[in-house]
Design an enzyme around this catalytic site. Structure first.
Site, PDB file in Angstrom:
ATOM      1  N   SER A   1       0.683  -1.258  -0.017  1.00 39.75           N
ATOM      2  CA  SER A   1      -0.016  -0.057   0.095  1.00 39.75           C
ATOM      3  C   SER A   1       1.034   1.380   0.027  1.00 39.75           C
ATOM      4  O   SER A   1       2.070   1.095   0.356  1.00 39.75           O
ATOM      5  CB  SER A   1      -1.041   0.038   1.266  1.00 39.75           C
ATOM      6  OG  SER A   1      -0.159   0.381   2.296  1.00 39.75           O
ATOM      7  N   LYS A   2       0.383   2.225  -0.280  1.00 39.05           N
ATOM      8  CA  LYS A   2       1.097   3.527  -0.336  1.00 39.05           C
ATOM      9  C   LYS A   2       2.136   3.888   1.110  1.00 39.05           C
ATOM     10  O   LYS A   2       3.153   4.171   0.917  1.00 39.05           O
ATOM     11  CB  LYS A   2       0.251   4.760  -0.767  1.00 39.05           C
ATOM     12  CG  LYS A   2      -0.881   4.609  -1.814  1.00 39.05           C
ATOM     13  CD  LYS A   2       0.004   5.573  -3.044  1.00 39.05           C
ATOM     14  CE  LYS A   2      -0.834   5.365  -4.232  1.00 39.05           C
ATOM     15  NZ  LYS A   2      -2.077   4.344  -4.492  1.00 39.05           N
ATOM     16  N   ARG A   3       1.316   3.407   1.937  1.00 32.28           N
ATOM     17  CA  ARG A   3       2.059   3.671   3.231  1.00 32.28           C
ATOM     18  C   ARG A   3       2.612   2.719   3.893  1.00 32.28           C
ATOM     19  O   ARG A   3       3.290   2.796   4.901  1.00 32.28           O
ATOM     20  CB  ARG A   3       1.027   4.390   4.332  1.00 32.28           C
ATOM     21  CG  ARG A   3      -0.202   5.082   3.759  1.00 32.28           C
ATOM     22  CD  ARG A   3      -1.317   5.499   4.834  1.00 32.28           C
ATOM     23  NE  ARG A   3      -2.476   4.622   3.967  1.00 32.28           N
ATOM     24  CZ  ARG A   3      -2.810   4.975   2.722  1.00 32.28           C
ATOM     25  NH1 ARG A   3      -1.787   5.153   1.960  1.00 32.28           N
ATOM     26  NH2 ARG A   3      -3.825   4.439   2.335  1.00 32.28           N
ATOM     27  N   ASP A   4       2.756   1.712   3.178  1.00 29.65           N
ATOM     28  CA  ASP A   4       3.482   0.560   3.598  1.00 29.65           C
ATOM     29  C   ASP A   4       4.954   0.831   3.566  1.00 29.65           C
ATOM     30  O   ASP A   4       5.761   1.272   2.776  1.00 29.65           O
ATOM     31  CB  ASP A   4       3.381  -0.649   2.488  1.00 29.65           C
ATOM     32  CG  ASP A   4       3.869  -1.869   3.160  1.00 29.65           C
ATOM     33  OD1 ASP A   4       4.637  -1.980   3.996  1.00 29.65           O
ATOM     34  OD2 ASP A   4       3.341  -3.020   2.513  1.00 29.65           O
TER      35      ASP A   4
ATOM     36  N   GLN B   1       9.595   1.938  -1.626  1.00 29.52           N
ATOM     37  CA  GLN B   1       8.799   1.774  -2.960  1.00 29.52           C
ATOM     38  C   GLN B   1       9.174   2.330  -4.099  1.00 29.52           C
ATOM     39  O   GLN B   1       8.711   2.067  -5.157  1.00 29.52           O
ATOM     40  CB  GLN B   1       7.178   2.082  -2.581  1.00 29.52           C
ATOM     41  CG  GLN B   1       6.867   1.078  -1.513  1.00 29.52           C
ATOM     42  CD  GLN B   1       5.206   1.181  -1.156  1.00 29.52           C
ATOM     43  OE1 GLN B   1       4.578   1.094  -2.512  1.00 29.52           O
ATOM     44  NE2 GLN B   1       4.656   1.014  -0.208  1.00 29.52           N
TER      45      GLN B   1
END
Length: 497
Positions: A255-258, A263
């Site tokens: 996810s974006k905030r992983d 990333q």
RNA sequence: GGCCCGUUGGUGAAGCGGUUAACACACCAGCCUUUCACGCUGGCAUGCAGGGGUUCGAAUCCCCUACGGGUCACCA
């Protein structure tokens, strides 16, 4: 009959930095084009103007450039199919949208998002597949006028035919069948005329004569919609290849905030990962070389261009293994020229205040030796800062294991002898240091671990580390003598109980 | 919920009806080294999500189940 030239594309939306997933898709597309002597196009899909980010377009392209993926056509260099930015292609989309409307294959929809949302919730609650109700599909001219009189501005919907099976010939998954009854009439243009992704991407790929659309698996379910558009517009559909997703180390979708994983490509760049390592690592996430080559894992970009093939793509998602990436990067760091690693290390050392931004030739060559000493243990270049910390501090911090060594009874004698040797030395090169230690050995009778370990522990505060004579030489005569004297004087206090 | 995709060791993976189930990372042991790292050598799935079939023979073909994922946007 001549085959059509292979054309692939990477079509990001300009919403952020180059993501590892996007980079991998771009890489696959790039490799396929290059392998076939075709063209690689970078197109910007920016129809969602609200989400567009100022310099995201440049960031995406910078990322690709840094990875060494060059393109033949794009917004920056133009090309025979320009423009390459969706918002610059509005006239083109309008033409095709009008055509579909005229042919009765699309129609205006006046539903508000509130109405649509209510439909959706109801359908979900009923356990039915959420799909457009078709409310506006059969509106009469009068009804349309009435709705427009209310000030409602229509979006345009594509009339999805029911009762058919659409087959996607997927290069990585084989034939995948979809029943069109599962597809509702979907929007192809917003009220202001901007096309939605499914429409824009179809028109662009068709007009740009893209032959292979390689993209992430999440687009597979969209593909039958696009195929329907290709048919309605009378275009030949390209070949599709849906690449499996990259999972985080927990096996979950990122996810974006992983935060379990970095990333974005530029984060790796900033830490001192090498582009060839990223390329090599990324390509193996979802693709495997064939035959003899299956036993190797190190591939240059040139080799990949040779070996890459679509039929070796994996259908299963791949877990991003940071540890393996590090190993691979370390491999490439060891392979690359020392000069390059020094250039990459310098900014980190400068930022950490370890070396001056305008360094002398002398300082530069010292840093070069330092980097050389630690290069083989770097997973990424930024680690040089922590690894070399003890070169830049006044006082030595003695690790427990080092204190243990320094408590040995021969230590004061060895240290005194070494100080004596240092004072008499003409220079302080590694060879000289070696000679000095030899002399200490002769003088004291201690050798091997009994000699080297105390010296290492006293000078560096650690019992482990790279080549001792080079370390000592790099530390410099004054620092080494200072540390030895300091330790000799304060031995009790430093070593504690 | 419908539709679609996937499932070989901790990880990436090879395997395409008959193999001792490659290779690599990680891990463990040994060698090398003053130490660490590098390097080298060796070990590491008795089993291919589970269950049924088909077959003389299945990780490889078929079916079911489980689990994971994608999608069903006026996001891409």
């Amino acid at each position: 009959m001549s085959k059509k030239p292979i054309r692939t594309r990477y079509a990001p939306s300009p919403t952020g930095h180059l993501h590892i997933g996007g980079a991998r898709t771009a890489l696959f597309s790039y490799l396929w084009a290059r392998k076939n002597g075709g063209s690689f196009v970078v197109r910007i899909e920016d129809t969602d103007v609200e989400r567009n980010v100022e310099d995201a377009e440049a960031k995406q392209m910078d990322g690709l450039k840094w990875l060494g993926l060059d393109w033949d056509e794009s917004v920056d260099i133009g090309g025979p199919y320009a423009p390459y930015r969706s918002m610059d292609r509005m006239d083109i989309y309008r033409e095709y949208i009008d055509r579909l409307s005229e042919e009765g294959l699309a129609y205006p929809c006046y539903c508000t998002s509130e109405e649509l949302e209510a439909d959706r919730e109801r359908q979900l609650a009923e356990g039915v597949a959420p799909r457009y109700s078709g409310r506006c599909r059969h509106l009469t001219a009068e009804e349309r006028e009435a709705l427009e009189a209310q000030g409602r501005n229509p979006s345009i919907r594509f009339k999805a035919p029911g009762g058919r099976t659409v087959t996607v010939q997927d290069e990585v998954r084989g034939e995948v069948h979809f029943d069109t009854d599962g597809i509702g009439d979907f929007i192809i243009a917003r009220p202001d005329g901007r096309p939605t992704y499914n429409f824009a991407v179809t028109v662009d790929d068709a007009l740009m004569e893209i032959t292979h659309v390689l993209r992430a698996e999440e687009h597979l379910s969209n593909t039958p919609r696009q195929i329907l558009i290709y048919e309605a517009l009378g275009f030949d559909a390209p070949k599709f290849g849906h690449v499996s997703l990259i999972l985080n180390p927990d096996g979950k979708k990122m996810s974006k905030r992983d935060e379990s994983i970095l990333q974005f490509i530029d984060q790796y760049k900033d830490l001192g990962y090498l582009p060839e390592a990223l390329i090599n690592f990324l390509v193996l996430l979802g693709w495997a070389p064939e035959g003899e080559e299956a036993e190797r894992e190190i591939f240059s970009r040139e080799e990949l261009v040779q070996s890459f093939s679509l039929h070796r793509m994996s259908k299963a998602p791949a877990v991003f293994d940071t540890v393996k990436l590090r190993w691979m990067n370390n491999h490439y760091i060891k392979e690359s020229s020392l000069e390059r690693i020094v250039d990459l290390a310098l900014p980190h050392l400068i930022r950490a205040g370890r070396v001056s931004p305008d360094l002398s030739d002398e300082a530069k060559s010292w840093v070069t030796r330092l980097v050389s000493l630690y290069r083989e243990q770097l997973d990424y270049v930024a680690q040089i800062v922590d690894l070399t910390e003890m070169f830049f501090r006044e006082d030595v911090r003695y690790a427990e294991a080092a204190k243990e060594v320094l408590r040995q009874e021969q230590v004061p004698q060895v240290m005194k002898a070494f100080i004596g040797q240092i004072e008499q030395a003409d220079d302080f090169s590694p060879d000289t240091v070696k000679t000095l230690l030899k002399a200490v050995q002769k003088e004291t009778g201690y050798k091997g671990k009994q000699l080297f370990m105390p010296v290492r522990a006293a000078v560096t505060g650690e019992v482990h580390g790279p080549d001792l004579k080079e370390t000592i030489s790099l530390l410099g005569r004054d620092t080494v003598a200072g540390r030895l004297n300091h330790l000799l004087k304060n031995r009790e206090q430093i070593l504690g109980g």
